[in-house]
Design a protein around this motif. Structure first.
Motif, PDB file in Angstrom:
ATOM      1  N   LYS A   1       0.824  -1.215   0.000  1.00 60.02           N
ATOM      2  CA  LYS A   1       0.000   0.000   0.000  1.00 60.02           C
ATOM      3  C   LYS A   1       0.852   1.256   0.000  1.00 60.02           C
ATOM      4  CE  LYS A   1      -1.550  -1.929   3.751  1.00 60.02           C
ATOM      5  NZ  LYS A   1      -2.505  -2.312   4.785  1.00 60.02           N
TER       6      LYS A   1
ATOM      7  N   ASP B   1      -4.862  -5.886  -0.652  1.00 62.64           N
ATOM      8  CA  ASP B   1      -5.184  -5.520   0.721  1.00 62.64           C
ATOM      9  C   ASP B   1      -6.644  -5.936   0.938  1.00 62.64           C
ATOM     10  OD1 ASP B   1      -4.831  -4.366   3.176  1.00 62.64           O
ATOM     11  OD2 ASP B   1      -4.249  -2.401   2.413  1.00 62.64           O
TER      12      ASP B   1
ATOM     13  N   GLU C   1      -9.233  -4.907   2.650  1.00 60.39           N
ATOM     14  CA  GLU C   1     -10.291  -3.898   2.566  1.00 60.39           C
ATOM     15  C   GLU C   1     -10.525  -3.465   1.122  1.00 60.39           C
ATOM     16  OE1 GLU C   1      -7.697  -3.902   4.436  1.00 60.39           O
ATOM     17  OE2 GLU C   1      -8.382  -3.851   6.505  1.00 60.39           O
TER      18      GLU C   1
ATOM     19  N   GLU D   1      -4.408   3.062   4.389  1.00 62.20           N
ATOM     20  CA  GLU D   1      -5.460   2.468   3.555  1.00 62.20           C
ATOM     21  C   GLU D   1      -6.467   3.500   3.047  1.00 62.20           C
ATOM     22  OE1 GLU D   1      -5.271  -2.061   5.363  1.00 62.20           O
ATOM     23  OE2 GLU D   1      -7.083  -0.879   5.678  1.00 62.20           O
TER      24      GLU D   1
HETATM   25 MG    MG Z   1      -5.748  -4.067   5.080  1.00 61.13          MG
END
Ligand code: MG
Ligand code: NDP
Length: 387
Positions: free
Chosen positions: A124, A149, A151, A220
């Motif tokens: 990320k 990731d 999410e 994030e």
């Molecule tokens: Mg994550």
């Protein structure tokens, strides 16, 4: 056979990715091009030999001889150093996993983004430090960016078949990490060993500490802004201690779509590996009768200033992302060395965002790397008490 490369093959995401590759047939089913690691050359060599990789690369130039001897006469090429990482990431492959930890993953990720094939992104930090550069590289080459990731994989899955202009908001869930129930006073004296012990996920050291400070969620938020072209006001965070709802998307009509699954990264990685197909994955099937309850609560801004810092970064743009990430990485090194306390990490990031030039988007990779280096030098000096 599909050609694949794994950048960061010796880490936690690397291990989950390799587990899926092995279960899908390993060297019989995939043409493994490049595998990379850093300190763990024994594991890197063992994996490269087993999967008959073309090249194994350690980021640490001083470990080249160790890697060479571990590879022996297996026929796997050995290479070392940051340039060798970029060279490996540039070797033609159909699917590349970007799973190096930290800003060290930026240059190899950019090289992979220029290939015009599929890039599964766990690193990320490359979007936080240089989101626009990564997106431009993908667009220029026609690379399909697949979020790994959990999410962002969830959001990606929720958005499939939906219209972007009808997206009202995106809600990222956060476990809250190991200190979600601690007071601010208690958090002042927590140790690195306590910070690394995540209640739900088994992850590398860096992201585990980022979860404890909730800087992981801060990263994030920025990652989501770039991946899904969102305005800061469309992004929300909710603490959800069970880590079953991985994220949600709200639409113009008030409807929400959520993606659920057990806290096992092989779900998100497997989705990216098989996209657009869904195949049987070795993840536990949820039993809602056993789960019984899913909790949601607002994050506490006093105990987790990282989320306020993320809002500032979202407002200011890409340079602020570079500074936030570099300051956070340098502060984490100080915390791990027991030179500073847990809550000092966010204070140092705040201080760096005030002290360094942060407005706007960086123009090129060199500029990002220079700002990253300046920030680390400043924060290290503050930790040493030299400034
Ligand atoms: Mg994550
Ligand atoms: P790990 O610390 O477990 O693994 C990191 C990998 O990067 C290892 O292969 C390591 O090599 C390598 N590495 C370390 N330092 C360098 C360097 N300076 N240059 C090049 N390579 C380096 O991390 P994770 O697997 O947990 O995380 C990887 C990325 O994925 C991070 O960006 C993280 O935020 C993200 N992510 C991780 C999740 C997880 O569940 N773990 C979930 C979602 C995102 P070696 O081990 O040989 O030293």
């Amino acid at each position: 056979m599909r050609r694949i490369s794994i950048l960061g093959a010796t880490g936690s995401i690397g291990a989950s990715t390799l587990d899926l590759i092995d279960r899908a047939g390993g060297a019989e089913a995939f043409d493994v091009v490049a595998l990379t690691g850093n300190s763990n050359v024994a594991k890197l060599a063992e994996t490269a030999i087993r999967l008959r990789a073309d090249v194994a690369v350690t980021a640490d130039a001083a470990r080249l001889d160790d890697l060479r001897s571990a590879l022996g006469n297996s026929g796997v090429e050995a290479a070392a150093g940051p340039e060798a990482l970029v060279e490996a990431a540039s070797r033609p492959a159909d699917w590349i996993m970007s799973a190096i930890v930290g800003a060290a993953g930026l240059a190899p990720t950019l090289a992979a983004a220029r290939q015009g094939t599929a890039l599964a992104l766990a690193n990320k930090e490359s979007l936080v430090c240089a989101g626009q550069l990564v997106l431009d590289a993908c667009e220029g080459a026609g690379t399909q960016l697949l979020p790994a990731d959990s999410e962002h994989s969830a959001i990606f899955q929720c958005l499939c078949g939906e219209r972007q202009k009808e997206v009202e908001r995106v809600i990222l869930t956060a476990s809250g990490g190991p200190f979600r129930d601690r007071s601010r006073t208690e958090m002042e004296s927590v140790t690195p060993e306590q910070a690394v012990a995540h209640p739900n996920w088994d992850m590398g050291q860096g992201i585990s500490i980022d979860s404890a400070t909730m800087f992981n969620k801060a990263l994030e938020l920025v990652e989501a802004k770039y991946l899904f072209d969102l305005e800061p006001g469309q992004l929300e965070v909710i603490v959800h201690r069970q880590s079953i709802v991985h994220s949600m998307v709200g639409f113009a009509d008030g409807s929400l779509i959520a993606q659920l699954g057990p806290p096992d990264m092989r779900g998100a990685i497997g989705y990216a590996l098989n996209f657009p197909a869904r195949v049987d994955l070795p993840v536990e099937r949820l039993d809602f009768a056993k789960l019984a309850q899913l909790d949601f609560e607002a994050p506490d801004p006093d105990r987790f200033p990282s989320l306020r810092i993320a809002q500032e970064v979202l407002r200011k743009g890409g340079r602020a992302g570079t500074v936030m990430n570099a300051a956070k990485e340098a502060a984490m090194a100080g915390f791990l060395n027991k030179q500073i306390g847990f809550l000092d990490m966010a204070d140092l990031v705040d201080r760096a965002l005030d002290a360094l030039p942060c407005e706007g988007e960086p123009g090129a990779l060199d500029e990002v790397l220079a700002l990253d280096a300046d920030t680390r030098t400043r924060v290290a000096a503050w930790i040493e008490g030299r400034d």
